[in-house]
Design an enzyme around this catalytic site. Structure first.
Site, PDB file in Angstrom:
ATOM      1  N   CYS A  59       1.051  -1.190  -0.173  1.00  0.00           N
ATOM      2  CA  CYS A  59      -0.044  -0.154   0.017  1.00  0.00           C
ATOM      3  C   CYS A  59       0.816   1.194  -0.142  1.00  0.00           C
ATOM      4  O   CYS A  59       0.446   2.280  -0.331  1.00  0.00           O
ATOM      5  CB  CYS A  59      -0.717   0.009   1.168  1.00  0.00           C
ATOM      6  SG  CYS A  59      -2.272  -1.324   1.411  1.00  0.00           S
ATOM      7  N   ALA A  99      -7.569 -21.211   1.919  1.00  0.00           N
ATOM      8  CA  ALA A  99      -7.262 -20.258   0.969  1.00  0.00           C
ATOM      9  C   ALA A  99      -7.491 -18.824   1.567  1.00  0.00           C
ATOM     10  O   ALA A  99      -8.328 -18.735   2.530  1.00  0.00           O
ATOM     11  CB  ALA A  99      -7.875 -20.368  -0.210  1.00  0.00           C
TER      12      ALA A  99
END
Length: 635
Positions: A43, A280
């Site tokens: 980010c 996942a």
């Protein structure tokens, strides 16, 4: 001893690895990472390119060596897992440096492959030499080197999402002229249109050439020329492609794991795939929308980190459920902070969920304390129960706090009524005795408890065109800065004197600057037997869309000598215009007044006021968080 394999590092995978080790010192934990860097601040990448972050090493959250020693992990970077054998519980891995391919067994497998930038098959895109996408450290190095060495003068950013806007800002900070192209009618899809309109105006204020509702048809001259769907041609030195991401699902697809409609790996509430030994997480998975319960894709760092912790717990049998993603997000767009949480109107309408909306425009903190600036705050809630569906906020200061409070309220199952009772920290530099969150709660509660009916910004023009009556209860001086065509002006203090002139056989619509005086007028009129609807958010919300004030904004570069100054920072309507009006009466013809304001709308309103009164706006500029306007008295 259990053997756990993790495919992919960065946020989710690295978090899972660290949590696994904290839970069990004995397990063998192998983390495969295709790239060189196992954990980095993705980010923060645009801000390194823009040189807000100057030290590249600060982007590296964990090094392979440091993380391996700290958590006793077997980290194999520059190694790609290209096959899963579910029957034999092995993965096939390839060392990208040596080319060696080998198999590794697992007891539990965690997939954290992330998402990759969308790269559409646009004609000429493969032949272009100046198109970039941003996902990782190598991408960042490539873009920064290009800007440093080539010193591009013109850049095109395709896509108005979070990354696109952040790249636009950082390229402008590097002295590049930026054109931003977005196929939709607005930037930042989590915002509703009237909130995005505030961002549109600010982008233009900062010199960004914003092109909406236009896509890219082709690239020509090796990427130096872009042809848009409209036929418009743009010459550029570089192009940032930021039109979204898609999950890295090929490994899961080849392994026969279930995939959702949008390409995300399907998981249950415990983040298990249809193979109970394979978990996942992160940007590659399909999650449940926390508000509407439907499957969706929300690629955000916060949820990925939280999922990493939950998966680690569940690998060791804790059975912790992931309750869904709320989608709370925030972005810096030049001087603005833009934040959202929950569902917007577009999403709720698509899902057929009934809702109501409340807009408020309070100051970030007490107006009498220097530096207060307005926040446009929108709350969306259930029209019967007051359940909070979502919120959006745009402003210079204090936006993050308010959206975080509302996001917490949603997770705590609070209603709009509960917002009025929140006891939030207050001191003049930080808030007001009635915090903006309290205020939007009051407005929403009034709508539910008092059967207060409102009308929205996008309904008003049609209502007037079909003969509806709209009363503007602002002071006449405020209307000189702009008003809704077809409205009549009866100031709030005079409305009781005109009751006999108003019809009782039709709905009367009322508006003011931000909605408060409209609410007061509504109470007066309904108490006297009239049917009334208040324009939610008032002129300020309406004008964000229909009264952009783009003409010659911020185009004055001359030096101005002024003779008088006026500080209207932190003031709420109608005080800024009223103070300017009073001060201008003391000036002689030709004298110049320098006005300091913190509301960006003031620069728009003052132009309308000056045009109406025969005065001239000489120059508009921005000094940190203040807008400075120079006005010459000509009348």
């Amino acid at each position: 001893m259990r053997k756990i394999i993790i495919v992919g590092g960065v946020a989710g995978g690295a978090t899972a690895a660290a949590r696994l080790r904290r839970l069990d010192e004995e397990s063998q934990i192998v983390l495969f990472e295709r790239g060189e860097y196992v954990s980095f601040a993705n980010c923060g990448l645009p801000y390194y390119i823009g040189e807000t972050i100057k030290d590249r090493s600060k982007l590296l959250v964990q090094t392979v060596e440091g993380m391996s020693k700290k958590f006793n992990l077997d980290i194999r970077n520059l190694t790609e897992v290209n096959r899963i054998d579910r029957e034999n519980k092995t993965v096939e891995a390839k060392n990208l440096q040596t080319g060696e391919t080998y198999k590794e067994s697992y007891d539990a497998l965690i997939l954290s492959p992330g998402a990759k930038p969308t790269f559409p098959p646009i004609p000429g895109i493969k032949e272009a030499h100046n198109i970039f996408t941003l996902r990782n450290i190598p991408d960042t190095d490539k873009i920064k080197a290009y800007v440093d060495e080539r010193k591009p003068k013109e850049a095109v950013v395709i896509g108005g999402g979070f990354i696109g806007l952040e790249m636009a800002e950082n390229l402008v900070d590097r002295g590049v002229n930026v054109t931003l192209v977005e196929m939709a009618k607005q930037v930042m899809a989590p915002l509703d249109y009237e909130m995005a309109a505030i961002v549109h105006r600010h982008l233009k204020d900062k010199g960004v050439n914003l092109i909406l509702e236009n896509g890219v048809k082709s690239f020509e001259e090796n990427g130096k020329k872009i042809i848009l769907s409209s036929g418009k041609e743009i010459i550029t030195d570089m192009t940032m492609l930021s039109i979204g991401v898609k999950p890295e699902n090929s490994l899961a697809v080849d392994a026969g794991l279930e995939i959702g409609d949008r390409g995300g790996i399907k998981v249950n509430e415990y983040l298990q795939t249809n193979d109970p030994d394979i978990f996942a997480l992160g940007d590659a998975i399909e999650v449940k929308d926390y508000i509407n319960g439907q499957p969706t894709m929300i690629p955000l760092a916060g949820p990925a980190n939280r999922q990493g912790r939950i998966v680690a717990n569940n690998v060791y049998g804790k059975k912790e459920a992931y309750k869904g993603t709320l989608g709370t997000g925030i972005a810096k767009v030049f001087d603005l902070t833009v934040a959202t949480t929950g569902n917007n109107e577009k999403m709720l309408s698509q899902k057929g969920i009934a809702y109501k909306v409340a807009h408020v425009h309070p100051a970030s903190h007490a107006g009498y304390y220097p530096g207060a600036s307005p926040i446009a705050l929108k709350l969306i809630f259930d029209e019967k129960t007051g359940e909070i569906f979502g919120a959006q906020a745009v402003g210079i200061d204090g936006v993050d706090k308010r959206i975080d409070v509302i996001a917490t309220a949603i997770k705590g199952n609070l209603t709009v009524h509960d917002l009025t009772e929140l006891e939030l920290s207050y001191a003049p530099p930080f808030s007001s005795a009635k915090d903006p969150v309290n205020m939007v709660g009051y407005v929403a509660s009034n709508m539910l408890d008092e059967d207060l009916e409102t009308v929205q910004w996008d309904e008003m023009d049609q209502i007037i065109e079909t003969g509806g009556m709209l009363i503007d209860v602002r002071e006449p001086i405020e209307r000189e800065a702009g008003f809704i065509k077809g409205s009549i002006n009866i100031p709030l203090g005079e409305i009781r004197d005109h009751l006999e002139e108003l019809p009782k056989d039709q709905i009367i619509y009322v508006t003011c600057q931000v909605g408060l005086r409209g609410y007061l007028a509504t109470r007066i009129l309904t108490s006297n037997g009239y049917k009334v609807k208040n324009l939610d958010g008032g002129w300020k919300t309406y004008s964000a869309v229909f009264h952009s004030g783009e003409e010659d904004r911020n185009t004055y570069q001359i030096e101005v000598e002024f003779s008088h100054e006026l500080d209207v920072t932190g003031l709420q309507c109608p005080d800024p215009l009223r103070n300017v009006f009073q001060k201008m009466k003391t000036l002689k013809t030709g004298e110049i007044l320098k006005v300091y304001a913190t509301d960006s709308n003031f620069t728009k309103d003052i132009k309308g006021w000056c045009a109406k009164n025969g005065n001239t706006v000489i120059k508009i500029e921005q000094e940190e968080k203040q807008y400075v306007t120079y006005i010459r008295k000509d009348a």
